[in-house]
Design a protein around this motif. Structure first.
Motif, PDB file in Angstrom:
ATOM      1  N   PRO A  28     -13.409  10.412   9.378  1.00 35.60           N
ATOM      2  CA  PRO A  28     -13.436  10.529   7.913  1.00 35.60           C
ATOM      3  C   PRO A  28     -12.102  10.080   7.295  1.00 35.60           C
ATOM      4  CG  PRO A  28     -13.043  12.665   8.886  1.00 35.60           C
ATOM      5  CD  PRO A  28     -13.279  11.722  10.034  1.00 35.60           C
ATOM      6  N   THR A  77      -3.769   4.004  14.111  1.00 30.89           N
ATOM      7  CA  THR A  77      -4.142   5.408  13.939  1.00 30.89           C
ATOM      8  C   THR A  77      -5.090   5.845  15.055  1.00 30.89           C
ATOM      9  OG1 THR A  77      -3.857   5.164  11.564  1.00 30.89           O
ATOM     10  CG2 THR A  77      -5.181   7.034  12.315  1.00 30.89           C
ATOM     11  N   GLN A 125       0.853  -1.179   0.000  1.00 32.06           N
ATOM     12  CA  GLN A 125       0.000   0.000   0.000  1.00 32.06           C
ATOM     13  C   GLN A 125       0.893   1.235   0.000  1.00 32.06           C
ATOM     14  OE1 GLN A 125      -1.997   0.475   3.776  1.00 32.06           O
ATOM     15  NE2 GLN A 125      -3.906   1.158   2.841  1.00 32.06           N
ATOM     16  N   GLU A 141       1.535   3.840   1.553  1.00 28.12           N
ATOM     17  CA  GLU A 141       1.368   4.549   2.818  1.00 28.12           C
ATOM     18  C   GLU A 141       2.641   4.386   3.646  1.00 28.12           C
ATOM     19  OE1 GLU A 141      -1.589   5.889   4.305  1.00 28.12           O
ATOM     20  OE2 GLU A 141      -3.087   5.370   2.805  1.00 28.12           O
ATOM     21  N   MET A 171     -12.058   5.657   8.171  1.00 27.30           N
ATOM     22  CA  MET A 171     -11.898   5.877   6.723  1.00 27.30           C
ATOM     23  C   MET A 171     -13.262   6.019   6.069  1.00 27.30           C
ATOM     24  SD  MET A 171      -8.706   3.276   6.094  1.00 27.30           S
ATOM     25  CE  MET A 171      -7.979   2.607   7.583  1.00 27.30           C
ATOM     26  N   PRO A 176      -2.864  -7.368  13.952  1.00 29.16           N
ATOM     27  CA  PRO A 176      -4.008  -7.871  13.186  1.00 29.16           C
ATOM     28  C   PRO A 176      -4.126  -9.396  13.269  1.00 29.16           C
ATOM     29  CG  PRO A 176      -2.242  -7.303  11.691  1.00 29.16           C
ATOM     30  CD  PRO A 176      -1.776  -6.924  13.058  1.00 29.16           C
ATOM     31  N   ILE A 178      -4.196  12.475   7.980  1.00 31.35           N
ATOM     32  CA  ILE A 178      -4.014  11.416   8.978  1.00 31.35           C
ATOM     33  C   ILE A 178      -2.906  10.469   8.533  1.00 31.35           C
ATOM     34  CG2 ILE A 178      -5.065   9.293   9.866  1.00 31.35           C
ATOM     35  CD1 ILE A 178      -7.528  10.751  10.477  1.00 31.35           C
ATOM     36  N   SER A 179      -2.909  10.131   7.238  1.00 34.38           N
ATOM     37  CA  SER A 179      -1.902   9.152   6.792  1.00 34.38           C
ATOM     38  C   SER A 179      -0.539   9.813   6.552  1.00 34.38           C
ATOM     39  CB  SER A 179      -2.389   8.399   5.560  1.00 34.38           C
ATOM     40  OG  SER A 179      -2.593   9.261   4.503  1.00 34.38           O
ATOM     41  N   ASN A 206      -9.027  10.929   5.514  1.00 38.43           N
ATOM     42  CA  ASN A 206      -8.419  12.255   5.508  1.00 38.43           C
ATOM     43  C   ASN A 206      -6.918  12.076   5.311  1.00 38.43           C
ATOM     44  OD1 ASN A 206      -7.917  14.793   8.073  1.00 38.43           O
ATOM     45  ND2 ASN A 206      -7.821  14.968   5.878  1.00 38.43           N
ATOM     46  N   LYS A 259      -6.453   0.604  13.546  1.00 37.96           N
ATOM     47  CA  LYS A 259      -6.186   0.360  14.964  1.00 37.96           C
ATOM     48  C   LYS A 259      -5.093   1.308  15.485  1.00 37.96           C
ATOM     49  CE  LYS A 259      -5.281  -4.025  14.164  1.00 37.96           C
ATOM     50  NZ  LYS A 259      -5.873  -4.264  12.839  1.00 37.96           N
ATOM     51  N   GLY A 269      -5.311  -3.346   8.683  1.00 39.61           N
ATOM     52  CA  GLY A 269      -5.390  -2.055   8.040  1.00 39.61           C
ATOM     53  C   GLY A 269      -6.678  -1.285   8.259  1.00 39.61           C
TER      54      GLY A 269
HETATM   55  N1  LIG Z   1      -9.069   8.149   8.629  1.00 41.07           N
HETATM   56  C1  LIG Z   1      -8.048   7.867   7.838  1.00 41.07           C
HETATM   57  N2  LIG Z   1      -7.889   8.545   6.689  1.00 41.07           N
HETATM   58  C2  LIG Z   1      -6.853   8.246   5.851  1.00 41.07           C
HETATM   59  N3  LIG Z   1      -5.938   7.296   6.089  1.00 41.07           N
HETATM   60  C3  LIG Z   1      -6.038   6.595   7.215  1.00 41.07           C
HETATM   61  C4  LIG Z   1      -7.081   6.824   8.163  1.00 41.07           C
HETATM   62  N4  LIG Z   1      -6.922   5.966   9.199  1.00 41.07           N
HETATM   63  C5  LIG Z   1      -5.826   5.233   8.914  1.00 41.07           C
HETATM   64  N5  LIG Z   1      -5.287   5.611   7.733  1.00 41.07           N
HETATM   65  C6  LIG Z   1      -4.122   5.023   7.042  1.00 41.07           C
HETATM   66  O1  LIG Z   1      -4.505   3.711   6.641  1.00 41.07           O
HETATM   67  C7  LIG Z   1      -3.446   2.796   6.902  1.00 41.07           C
HETATM   68  C8  LIG Z   1      -3.962   1.729   7.866  1.00 41.07           C
HETATM   69  O2  LIG Z   1      -4.183   2.289   9.140  1.00 41.07           O
HETATM   70  P1  LIG Z   1      -3.492   1.644  10.443  1.00 41.07           P
HETATM   71  O3  LIG Z   1      -2.100   1.247  10.149  1.00 41.07           O
HETATM   72  O4  LIG Z   1      -3.733   2.563  11.572  1.00 41.07           O
HETATM   73  O5  LIG Z   1      -4.394   0.349  10.588  1.00 41.07           O
HETATM   74  P2  LIG Z   1      -4.132  -0.904  11.549  1.00 41.07           P
HETATM   75  O6  LIG Z   1      -5.448  -1.529  11.775  1.00 41.07           O
HETATM   76  O7  LIG Z   1      -3.365  -0.476  12.721  1.00 41.07           O
HETATM   77  O8  LIG Z   1      -3.221  -1.838  10.598  1.00 41.07           O
HETATM   78  P3  LIG Z   1      -2.547  -3.248  11.061  1.00 41.07           P
HETATM   79  O9  LIG Z   1      -3.669  -4.230  10.945  1.00 41.07           O
HETATM   80  O10 LIG Z   1      -1.436  -3.484  10.061  1.00 41.07           O
HETATM   81  O11 LIG Z   1      -2.070  -3.056  12.454  1.00 41.07           O
HETATM   82  C9  LIG Z   1      -2.298   3.593   7.468  1.00 41.07           C
HETATM   83  O12 LIG Z   1      -1.387   3.858   6.437  1.00 41.07           O
HETATM   84  C10 LIG Z   1      -2.950   4.873   7.974  1.00 41.07           C
HETATM   85  O13 LIG Z   1      -2.094   5.971   7.888  1.00 41.07           O
END
Ligand SMILES: Nc1ncnc2c1ncn2[C@@H]1O[C@H](COP(=O)(O)OP(=O)(O)OP(=O)(O)O)[C@@H](O)[C@H]1O
Ligand SMILES: Nc1ncnc2c1ncn2[C@@H]1O[C@H](COP(=O)(O)OP(=O)(O)OP(=O)(O)O)[C@@H](O)[C@H]1O
Ligand SMILES: [Mg+2]
Ligand SMILES: [Mg+2]
Lengths: 261, 261
Positions: free
Chosen positions: B219, B18, A154, A156, B190, B133, B224-225, B221, B16, B13
């Protein structure tokens, strides 16, 4: 004998299942005979191909535990040329249950070898394995069985951070368990050209990994995320959408790389 | 004594990390003293708070294995009122290494209890735990230690499919290990109002889970990323953006629910 490709990355939500389903469908669409093995307890690849939890007979859990041969788990999908070995929720317990089992890293490799030599396995040219978001026994089984790995990435920051971990794991499996294991490539997913972060991640990854990164990128495309709710791959749900077209292009790049070996 | 909230969902993803980072920051911003425990071998919560892998001393791995007390792992973050116990990559091996260990499900609960009673732990009002995860030993340790769970749910089909699995796991932990465990709530992440799938998922989840679903939605956004690549929570990187404002609102909803208990 079939070429075995593991679709792996411990980072969650990067597009492993989406890539497994749509790449498998695109390969079947150009005449390859493909078996998709769902090794994730979430069973998203099975649902995404329209096989709900209630419809699954023998699952990959029973194959790993030695109760059934892989052939018993293999079912037809709605897509001509595409077979599926569905996952079961009990896969989540495999790590602990197989702690003392013989050849616990090779359960999948042994099952595939037996299947490929059997009548049922004749003609299968590709086996794709969808992995869970971890580097545990299930993913190690996939890497031990595979000839090559495709890493969906991804665009990101957190996903980029995790790339070195999966690369290290591939290296460890290659030196200790499966010397044939290679990296087929890294495919950028949920790519959004207008997004600054996407472009930074792409520059960074292409800078480090050069031509290991496929030319094809998979764009962020809402039609891709709508398709699983209809139990269909994106290629069946909306062939003309940018996501489906990208997966068709990725399939031809994967085949080219296989031919060039 | 501190309220302990686990941020858990085996689907990858979904937001969590974030949610853990930005909710912890928002709670600290309104005067709470917060400890964020990173229980994911990926260590994204640690990096997202600006503590790179090289800067981490004692990690949660050494706490679970019994080598160190939690107090030894706790470090200050750049945010006043926010402490972090960082993760290490070796956490990935904990599942296997603790297979025969005493109280292997309670290693984290015991460590937190000791910390909360110690001098160092005085004044901490919230402990948030970021989970990997999966539903393996690490997540079970978090659920065994927690008073309540917050489930981030991405507004996508595969994420919706996985909700029943995490709910079942919470129920199992409650009946077998930790009778005090509750569901604090489900937070939609998201969220994109223009997207048909988002609205379908929201309707479905609110229909099934009613007021267990927070009114606040996070939202999609891009700010955030972008924030983690600067080693900062979104609240520090761009306080005025829609994502940060949503996390501030979520924090007040979480506090309201805690007060109403
Ligand atoms: N509201 C949002 N808007 C845009 N991007 C987001 C948002 N929330 C999270 N992201 C992005 O989406 C991706 C996944 O989020 P995150 O890593 O927090 O999920 P996770 O559930 O912790 O993942 P994992 O299962 O690998 O632990 C990250 O790159 C994060 O920056
Ligand atoms: N190119 C894309 N455009 C839009 N949405 C996408 C795209 N690829 C994947 N998605 C959506 O993003 C979510 C995550 O993708 P997916 O479930 O395939 O990732 P995964 O790596 O298999 O996740 P897990 O780590 O949980 O196994 C899914 O809801 C999927 O529909
Ligand atoms: Mg998946
Ligand atoms: Mg995370």
């Amino acid at each position: 004998t079939p070429r075995i490709l593991a679709i792996a990355n411990q980072k969650g939500g990067v597009g492993k299942t989406t890539t497994a389903i749509n790449l498998a469908t695109a390969l079947a669409a150009v005449g390859e005979k493909v078996l998709l093995i769902d090794l994730d307890p979430q069973g998203n690849a099975s649902t995404g191909l329209g096989i709900s939890a209630a419809d699954r007979g023998v699952t990959t859990y029973e194959v790993l535990s030695g109760d059934y041969r892989l052939e018993a788990a293999v079912a037809e999908s709605d897509i001509p040329g595409l077979l599926l070995a569905p996952a079961g929720v009990d896969l989540a317990g495999a790590e602990i249950e197989l702690i003392d089992a013989e050849r616990r890293h090779f359960r999948l490799a042994d099952a595939i070898e037996e299947y490929a030599a059997s009548e049922a396995g004749q003609g299968v040219s590709y086996i794709l394995i969808d992995c869970p978001p971890s580097l545990s026994l299930l993913t190690v089984n996939a890497l031990s069985a595979a000839h090559a790995v495709i890493i969906p990435l991804q665009c990101e920051f957190f996903a980029l951070e995790g790339l070195s971990q999966i690369m290290r794991t591939i290296e460890t499996v290659r030196t200790r368990i499966n010397p044939a294991l290679e990296l087929q490539g890294v495919v950028l997913t949920m790519h959004d050209r207008r997004n600054k972060l996407t472009n930074q991640v792409e520059d960074d990854v292409r800078g480090h990994f050069g031509d290991k990164v496929y030319t094809t990128v998979i764009p962020r495309n809402v039609r891709i995320s709508e398709a699983p709710s209809h139990g269909k791959p994106a290629l069946l749900y909306d062939l003309k959408c940018p996501g489906s077209q990208a997966y068709i292009q990725l399939a031809s790049e994967v085949i080219q790389r296989e031919r060039a070996r």
